[in-house]
Write a protein that holds these residues in place. Structure first.
Motif, mmCIF file in Angstrom:
data_model
loop_
_atom_site.group_PDB
_atom_site.id
_atom_site.type_symbol
_atom_site.label_atom_id
_atom_site.label_comp_id
_atom_site.label_asym_id
_atom_site.label_seq_id
_atom_site.Cartn_x
_atom_site.Cartn_y
_atom_site.Cartn_z
ATOM 1 N N SER A 1 0.835 -1.208 0.000
ATOM 2 C CA SER A 1 0.000 0.000 0.000
ATOM 3 C C SER A 1 0.861 1.246 0.000
ATOM 4 C CB SER A 1 -0.921 0.034 1.226
ATOM 5 O OG SER A 1 -1.367 -1.242 1.524
ATOM 6 N N LEU A 2 1.935 1.229 0.826
ATOM 7 C CA LEU A 2 2.810 2.401 0.891
ATOM 8 C C LEU A 2 3.434 2.691 -0.470
ATOM 9 C CD1 LEU A 2 4.767 2.260 4.267
ATOM 10 C CD2 LEU A 2 3.061 3.917 3.506
ATOM 11 N N VAL A 3 3.883 1.633 -1.161
ATOM 12 C CA VAL A 3 4.504 1.826 -2.475
ATOM 13 C C VAL A 3 3.494 2.459 -3.435
ATOM 14 C CG1 VAL A 3 5.397 0.604 -4.495
ATOM 15 C CG2 VAL A 3 6.220 0.000 -2.231
ATOM 16 N N PHE A 4 2.250 1.924 -3.425
ATOM 17 C CA PHE A 4 1.231 2.473 -4.321
ATOM 18 C C PHE A 4 0.927 3.935 -3.979
ATOM 19 C CE2 PHE A 4 -0.656 -1.979 -5.216
ATOM 20 C CZ PHE A 4 0.370 -2.199 -6.126
ATOM 21 N N ILE A 5 0.821 4.210 -2.676
ATOM 22 C CA ILE A 5 0.508 5.584 -2.258
ATOM 23 C C ILE A 5 1.637 6.514 -2.683
ATOM 24 C CG2 ILE A 5 0.192 7.101 -0.247
ATOM 25 C CD1 ILE A 5 -1.204 4.691 1.099
ATOM 26 N N ALA A 6 2.900 6.062 -2.464
ATOM 27 C CA ALA A 6 4.052 6.894 -2.826
ATOM 28 C C ALA A 6 4.062 7.137 -4.332
ATOM 29 C CB ALA A 6 5.346 6.209 -2.392
ATOM 30 N N GLN A 7 3.791 6.089 -5.118
ATOM 31 C CA GLN A 7 3.782 6.258 -6.579
ATOM 32 C C GLN A 7 2.692 7.257 -6.993
ATOM 33 O OE1 GLN A 7 3.429 2.268 -8.147
ATOM 34 N NE2 GLN A 7 5.638 2.131 -8.437
ATOM 35 N N PHE A 8 1.547 7.155 -6.309
ATOM 36 C CA PHE A 8 0.452 8.077 -6.624
ATOM 37 C C PHE A 8 0.826 9.509 -6.249
ATOM 38 C CE2 PHE A 8 -3.555 10.202 -5.465
ATOM 39 C CZ PHE A 8 -4.196 10.098 -6.685
ATOM 40 N N GLY A 9 1.472 9.640 -5.072
ATOM 41 C CA GLY A 9 1.864 10.968 -4.602
ATOM 42 C C GLY A 9 2.891 11.612 -5.533
ATOM 43 N N VAL A 10 3.824 10.784 -6.017
ATOM 44 C CA VAL A 10 4.889 11.310 -6.863
ATOM 45 C C VAL A 10 4.334 11.837 -8.187
ATOM 46 C CG1 VAL A 10 6.875 10.547 -8.236
ATOM 47 C CG2 VAL A 10 6.767 10.022 -5.818
ATOM 48 N N GLN A 11 3.208 11.239 -8.628
ATOM 49 C CA GLN A 11 2.575 11.715 -9.867
ATOM 50 C C GLN A 11 2.282 13.206 -9.811
ATOM 51 O OE1 GLN A 11 -0.949 9.487 -10.650
ATOM 52 N NE2 GLN A 11 0.170 7.805 -11.604
ATOM 53 N N GLY A 12 1.997 13.676 -8.564
ATOM 54 C CA GLY A 12 1.635 15.079 -8.389
ATOM 55 C C GLY A 12 2.816 16.023 -8.620
ATOM 56 N N ILE A 13 4.051 15.473 -8.450
ATOM 57 C CA ILE A 13 5.225 16.322 -8.635
ATOM 58 C C ILE A 13 5.488 16.443 -10.131
ATOM 59 C CG2 ILE A 13 7.649 16.679 -8.030
ATOM 60 C CD1 ILE A 13 7.235 14.598 -5.798
ATOM 61 N N ALA B 1 3.894 -11.400 -7.831
ATOM 62 C CA ALA B 1 4.048 -11.007 -9.235
ATOM 63 C C ALA B 1 2.945 -10.024 -9.644
ATOM 64 C CB ALA B 1 4.009 -12.243 -10.122
ATOM 65 N N VAL B 2 1.724 -10.281 -9.165
ATOM 66 C CA VAL B 2 0.620 -9.369 -9.498
ATOM 67 C C VAL B 2 0.902 -7.970 -8.943
ATOM 68 C CG1 VAL B 2 -1.811 -8.867 -9.035
ATOM 69 C CG2 VAL B 2 -1.127 -11.166 -9.725
ATOM 70 N N PHE B 3 1.377 -7.933 -7.693
ATOM 71 C CA PHE B 3 1.676 -6.628 -7.099
ATOM 72 C C PHE B 3 2.838 -5.951 -7.827
ATOM 73 C CE2 PHE B 3 -0.272 -8.543 -3.171
ATOM 74 C CZ PHE B 3 -1.421 -7.804 -3.267
ATOM 75 N N PHE B 4 3.816 -6.772 -8.219
ATOM 76 C CA PHE B 4 4.956 -6.251 -8.969
ATOM 77 C C PHE B 4 4.461 -5.633 -10.275
ATOM 78 C CE2 PHE B 4 8.699 -7.204 -11.822
ATOM 79 C CZ PHE B 4 9.545 -6.273 -11.243
ATOM 80 N N GLY B 5 3.526 -6.313 -10.929
ATOM 81 C CA GLY B 5 2.946 -5.789 -12.168
ATOM 82 C C GLY B 5 2.193 -4.490 -11.920
ATOM 83 N N LEU B 6 1.414 -4.473 -10.837
ATOM 84 C CA LEU B 6 0.617 -3.273 -10.548
ATOM 85 C C LEU B 6 1.505 -2.078 -10.200
ATOM 86 C CD1 LEU B 6 -2.340 -4.762 -8.504
ATOM 87 C CD2 LEU B 6 -2.355 -3.947 -10.858
ATOM 88 N N ALA B 7 2.723 -2.363 -9.747
ATOM 89 C CA ALA B 7 3.640 -1.269 -9.430
ATOM 90 C C ALA B 7 4.297 -0.711 -10.690
ATOM 91 C CB ALA B 7 4.707 -1.745 -8.446
ATOM 92 N N HIS B 8 3.947 -1.276 -11.848
ATOM 93 C CA HIS B 8 4.430 -0.750 -13.135
ATOM 94 C C HIS B 8 3.223 -0.284 -13.945
ATOM 95 C CE1 HIS B 8 7.843 -3.200 -11.886
ATOM 96 N NE2 HIS B 8 8.586 -2.441 -12.663
ATOM 97 N N PRO B 9 2.635 0.828 -13.559
ATOM 98 C CA PRO B 9 1.313 1.152 -14.102
ATOM 99 C C PRO B 9 1.305 2.037 -15.350
ATOM 100 C CG PRO B 9 1.811 2.574 -12.257
ATOM 101 C CD PRO B 9 3.063 1.819 -12.573
ATOM 102 N N THR B 10 2.474 2.331 -15.945
ATOM 103 C CA THR B 10 2.471 3.289 -17.056
ATOM 104 C C THR B 10 1.526 2.850 -18.168
ATOM 105 O OG1 THR B 10 4.803 3.381 -16.580
ATOM 106 C CG2 THR B 10 4.017 4.714 -18.419
ATOM 107 N N ALA B 11 1.644 1.584 -18.585
ATOM 108 C CA ALA B 11 0.743 1.085 -19.621
ATOM 109 C C ALA B 11 0.432 -0.358 -19.297
ATOM 110 C CB ALA B 11 1.417 1.184 -20.996
ATOM 111 N N LEU B 12 -0.678 -0.837 -19.859
ATOM 112 C CA LEU B 12 -1.095 -2.207 -19.592
ATOM 113 C C LEU B 12 -0.021 -3.205 -20.008
ATOM 114 C CD1 LEU B 12 -3.475 -4.107 -18.845
ATOM 115 C CD2 LEU B 12 -3.987 -4.155 -21.272
#
Lengths: 750, 263
Positions: free
Chosen positions: A467-479, A619-630
């Motif tokens: 969850s922290l990784v996803f939140i951080a990735q989402f937060g970084v989008q704002g920068i 692996a699913v979480f690893f994939g979800l942490a690469h969200p640029t494109a499907l």
């Protein structure tokens, strides 16, 4: 697992629920009552809209008195009958005629405020003159434009207030006045011998070319799956709370646990009961809705004549819905059961409904958003995928539905199995079954959790990290990084790896585990041979990865917007020194992501799940942490499977890092030096230009096949290696466990 | 036959850290005897019996019932035992007959045999009047009878009574004790826990006195009387507890003593 016991538990629970008046009421009687009641309310409302009597004051009626030539507005103390679609309704509006003198308008308005009138229509002085002038203008062709425009418009006004009756009267009078206006226009034109078509030289016709059935289906396909699945969710939850928390509260759970039935049999029986009620509730709701719907549809069609009549949903679409109901009910039931088993009492159980709703509702709402369609990405989202599949099937897009039935089914079944496992797991935990009332104190709990932290992470810690990784990735989008400059691009890469992945991993590990070495798979000596195998594997999997990417791009083409950004980024990448590029995009991600996903997350998942499930989930979480494109998500998930396999088999993080580094590095070099590679002698044996813009330089089929075969051999090598190693180490290793990754599993078992 | 060897159970307690509910309890009970587990509230009786009933897993140690391991073969163990406790409630919306039948069928009993056995049980426990009464409408005494019938429907060789007389009036409690004696005479192995001396005195051949998870004394009634030189068993019990509390207090004192100068 003894099925006769499951059946016994099921029969008992069903009988128990059926003997409970409350359950019966909520599941069966309430839906049977609520829709007819809503139907009655609706028809009352529509009747009220059409037929409620109203009193309207017409101030300045004398203006109308002299208008003999134009069609009448008032007739015998009420509005003219030809202004109504149903002439008998004319008597429902009582008209008070008031001459416009002195304070007449003000008085009428005051009386409206007192409730004597529902609305006041005001015809100002000069209204009749203007009408007549305009009529004269149409007849006298000599009149120039100037004179017709010069007449200032003394328009009639309808006064109303906030009362429902008043608002309704206003809308009815507006309709009547509009019709009257049309009548006047028509009669004026007739009098001036001008064809009526002059007011409407042409008419725009909008026509929905899909067949009427298709239009209806689109409407129902949005509405019905949502309603039915919500009913299935609520229908599952209340019995689940009664079956778990209720039994605990009443003390009967302990009795049941002393019976020879296994925990899985008990959960199975209870789960089937909850599924029955979930489906039952959804079907009851659907049936009751169908009956009420028939009546309402008739009324709606009667109210709006001329429009396409609304038809009930087709039987086939109901059939599809019922088919999808079973897996959805199973999913919701298992989730409810697992959640409800956490509760000590029914009261506490009710609290858990909220988080379940918070997770499920957005997933069910997502398909209702405009523009969300069934494709590979959406079909992989649990619940939403199924809802979208239903929409497609109900709209008759059977080929589209058939295309995605496999991913939707896999995701749904996978979720079901996981959640059922979770539920059985809950019933095997003493702490859940015999939980004493405790005075929860956050500070004490934190202190306790910290001082008693395990050597390797719990499942919960892994979930927190993800969850922290996803939140951080989402937060970084704002920068707003300016990724088109070299500096901005480097900073972005550093932030996305170090700040989003490495720091959270180290932080969570620092507070939740005792042994960094066993968590991050660093206890065993560095296995040089396996690192070499991993590197070779990276080489041979590269062409396969490229062809997978190519085929995904064929099925779901990458959006143009993403391609454009990629093209711009490509220029930045080309301007980077090769070493820096490899350092930032191969070495750095390999270390950060491996420590996080194969180190912490995989250890945490293995604390409670079998290695296979843990590898798949990581692996699913690893994939979800690469969200640029499907495309990226899917290929990362596949790589995650390989990496997880390597981690489990070698019990060491270094081969994973080596593989990740090698794989990323080769990808980078291939795209960076695509032109040089293509120009090499005999290059056509190995490379070919791909028509996919994501891939660029692809590999020839023989190379891919050869690599595939080598990959199988290498994977087998990775798998066969550690057994011997572990065995020898086990013999000589003494007290130290030779297999650190198995430690979490052992610990949870203890 | 029940065997417990070094049974320990540790619970996590947020405030106090790990709390030892049961500390290396060992005993053995044979067929045809009523084995007593005596101790004040919180002594660890229920924890011990729950481990035997496979509801809990021991932190360490082994418990065996007729040779089956409670931790690794829980299903087989549950076929060997009948478990009756003050906290095993009855389903409110089930009649006495339905409940006993339900458990009988969970034990995979043949329908004919089950019916026969239930008729005998209902007859013996004088339960025919409450055959069709729903659990929610029963008195505590009736419920306890149903619990006994439920635990005995598969004719288990071992019966576990955990504070089974709690909340029962004198009449019902007395009849329960008689039932237990009857079971002993049938050659069953019965383990009976209580905090009431009279019951234990009346029933048990051998006794273990538990306090804070540890055995304070064990032996037959006569042995205990002889060892502690009291006529009344209640005095034996109180004396044991008192001495243990005193010892613990001293322990704590001596434990704390060297720390004082430092503070």
């Amino acid at each position: 697992m003894n099925w006769s016991n499951v059946q016994l538990v099921y029969q008992r629970e069903i009988r128990d629920q059926l003997r409970d008046r409350r359950t019966l009421f909520v599941i069966c009687v309430l839906p049977l009552l609520i829709y007819p009641m809503m139907g009655v309310a609706f028809s009352r409302l529509s009747q009220f809209m059409r037929q409620s009597p109203a009193t309207v004051a017409v101030v300045g009626y004398e203006q109308l008195a002299g208008l003999d030539e134009v069609p009448p507005l008032l007739e015998d103390g009420s509005f003219a009958r030809d202004l109504f679609t149903d002439p008998t309704l004319a008597d429902r509006i009582h008209v008070e005629r008031i001459a416009n003198n002195g304070t007449a308008l003000q008085d009428a308005q005051e009386r409206m405020t007192d409730g004597d009138y529902d609305a006041v229509v005001f015809f100002p002085t000069g209204f009749a003159d203007r009408l007549l002038a305009l009529r004269g203008a149409t007849q006298d062709s000599q009149t120039d434009e100037q004179s017709t425009h010069a007449i200032s418009p003394p328009d009639p006004v309808v006064f109303y207030d906030t009362r429902d009756e008043s608002q309704l009267a206003n809308s009815r009078i507006q309709t009547l006045l509009n019709r009257w206006q049309s009548n006047i226009v028509r009669s004026n034109l007739v009098a001036g011998r001008i064809p009526i078509e002059i007011t409407k030289p042409f008419q725009v016709i909008g026509e929905n070319v899909s067949p009427a059935i298709g239009q209806q289906a689109a409407f129902w396909s949005k509405l019905l799956p949502f309603i039915v699945f919500v009913c299935a969710l609520t229908g599952a939850f209340y019995p689940a709370v009664d079956l778990c928390a209720g039994e605990k509260e009443r003390g009967t759970l302990e009795t049941l646990l002393t019976s020879p039935a296994q925990r899985s049999e008990i959960v199975g029986g209870k789960l089937l009961t909850v599924i029955t009620f979930s489906i039952g509730s959804a079907v009851c709701n659907l049936a009751s809705m169908a009956i009420t719907g028939q009546v309402i549809i008739k009324q709606l069609n009667a109210m709006a004549p001329g429009q396409t009549p609304i038809a009930p949903p087709s039987l086939a679409s109901i059939g599809w819905l019922l088919l999808a109901l079973a897996p959805m009910a199973a999913l919701f039931s298992a989730a409810s059961l697992a959640l409800a088993s956490l509760a000590r009492s029914t009261k506490e159980g009710q609290y858990y409904l909220m988080p379940l709703f918070l997770v499920c509702m957005p997933l069910m709402m997502l398909p209702l958003l405009p523009g969300v369609e069934l494709n590979l990405a959406t079909s992989l989202v649990p619940v939403s995928g199924m809802v979208l599949l239903m929409q497609a099937a109900m709209e008759g897009k059977l080929i589209l539905a058939a295309t995605y039935i496999l991913p939707v089914a896999l995701v749904t079944i996978g979720c079901c199995v996981l959640v059922v496992r979770w539920a059985v797991d809950q019933f095997n935990q003493e702490s859940v079954l015999f939980r004493d009332t405790e005075n929860f104190d956050l500070a004490t709990w934190i202190r306790y959790a910290y001082t008693h932290r395990p050597a390797t992470p719990h499942l919960a810690a892994a979930v927190v990290l993800i969850s922290l990784v996803f939140i951080a990735q989402f937060g970084v989008q704002g920068i707003g990084f300016n990724v088109l400059t070299l500096r901005g691009f480097v900073v972005m890469l550093l932030v996305s790896q170090v700040a989003c992945i490495l720091l959270p991993t180290l932080a969570v590990a620092a507070v939740s585990v005792r042994s960094f070495a066993s968590t991050f798979l660093l206890t065993r000596p560095v296995p040089w041979k396996q690192i070499l195998i991993a590197l070779l594997l990276a080489v041979v999997l590269n062409p396969i990865g490229v062809s997978v990417l190519e085929s995904i791009d064929h099925i779901v083409p990458i959006p143009q917007s993403v391609l454009e950004i990629a093209k711009l980024l490509d220029e930045v990448v080309r301007s980077m020194p090769v070493l820096l590029l490899l350092l930032l995009m191969a070495v750095l991600p390999a270390i950060c992501e491996e420590l996080a996903f194969r180190g912490f997350v995989l250890s945490g998942l293995r604390a409670r799940l079998s290695s296979g499930w843990a590898v798949v989930l990581s692996a699913v979480f690893f994939g979800l942490a690469h969200p640029t494109a499907l495309q990226q998500t899917i290929s990362a998930t596949l790589l995650g499977l390989v990496l997880g396999y390597i981690a489990v088999k070698t019990s060491q993080i270094t081969p994973c890092i080596a593989f990740h580094m090698g794989y990323n590095g080769l990808q980078l070099l291939r795209t960076r030096f695509a032109d040089t590679l293509a120009d090499l002698p005999q290059a056509e044996w190995v490379f070919r230009q791909s028509d996919s813009p994501v891939v660029g330089l692809g590999f020839t089929t023989p190379v891919v096949v050869l690599c595939g075969l080598s990959a199988i051999v290498l994977l087998w090598q990775v798998g066969s290696q550690p057994c011997r190693l572990a065995g020898t180490l086990g013999l000589h290793g003494g007290a130290r466990s030779p297999l650190p990754p198995t430690a979490p599993a052992e610990e949870s078992g203890a | 036959m029940i065997e417990a060897i070094g049974l320990s159970k540790v619970y996590d307690d947020l405030k106090l850290g790990p709390r030892v509910a049961l500390d290396r309890l060992s005993f053995r009970a044979d067929p045809g005897e009523v084995f007593g587990l005596l101790g004040p509230n919180g002594a660890g009786k229920t924890t011990a019996l729950r481990i035997l009933g496979t509801l809990l897993k021991p932190t360490s140690g082994v418990a065996r019932i007729n040779g089956f391991d409670c931790e690794t073969q829980p299903e087989l163990v549950r076929h060997q035992i009948g478990y009756i406790s003050a906290s095993t409630a009855m389903y409110d919306r089930m009649t006495a007959w339905e409940l006993v039948e339900y458990f009988g069928r969970l034990h995979q009993l043949d329908r004919e045999l089950l019916r026969e056995r239930m008729e005998t049980l209902f007859e013996r426990l004088a339960m025919n009047e409450i055959r069709d009464v729903l659990g929610g409408k029963m008195s505590t005494g009736m419920k306890q009878k149903v619990a006994i019938a439920r635990a005995m429907v598969h004719d288990p060789p071992v019966l576990i009574f955990d504070e089974a007389t709690n909340g029962l009036d004198v009449l019902v409690a007395r009849s329960l004790l008689d039932t237990v004696l009857g079971l002993r005479d049938q050659g069953k192995c019965v383990i009976f826990s209580s905090h009431i001396m009279r019951e234990v005195e009346r029933l048990c051949c051998r006794i273990v006195v538990l306090h804070r998870g540890r055995i304070l004394a064990e032996g037959s009634l006569d042995e205990l009387h002889a060892e502690y030189e009291y006529d009344d068993f209640e005095d034996v019990f109180l004396d044991l507890i008192q001495r243990e509390e005193q010892r613990l207090a001293e322990d704590e004192h001596s434990h704390n003593a060297p720390l004082e100068p430092l503070a």
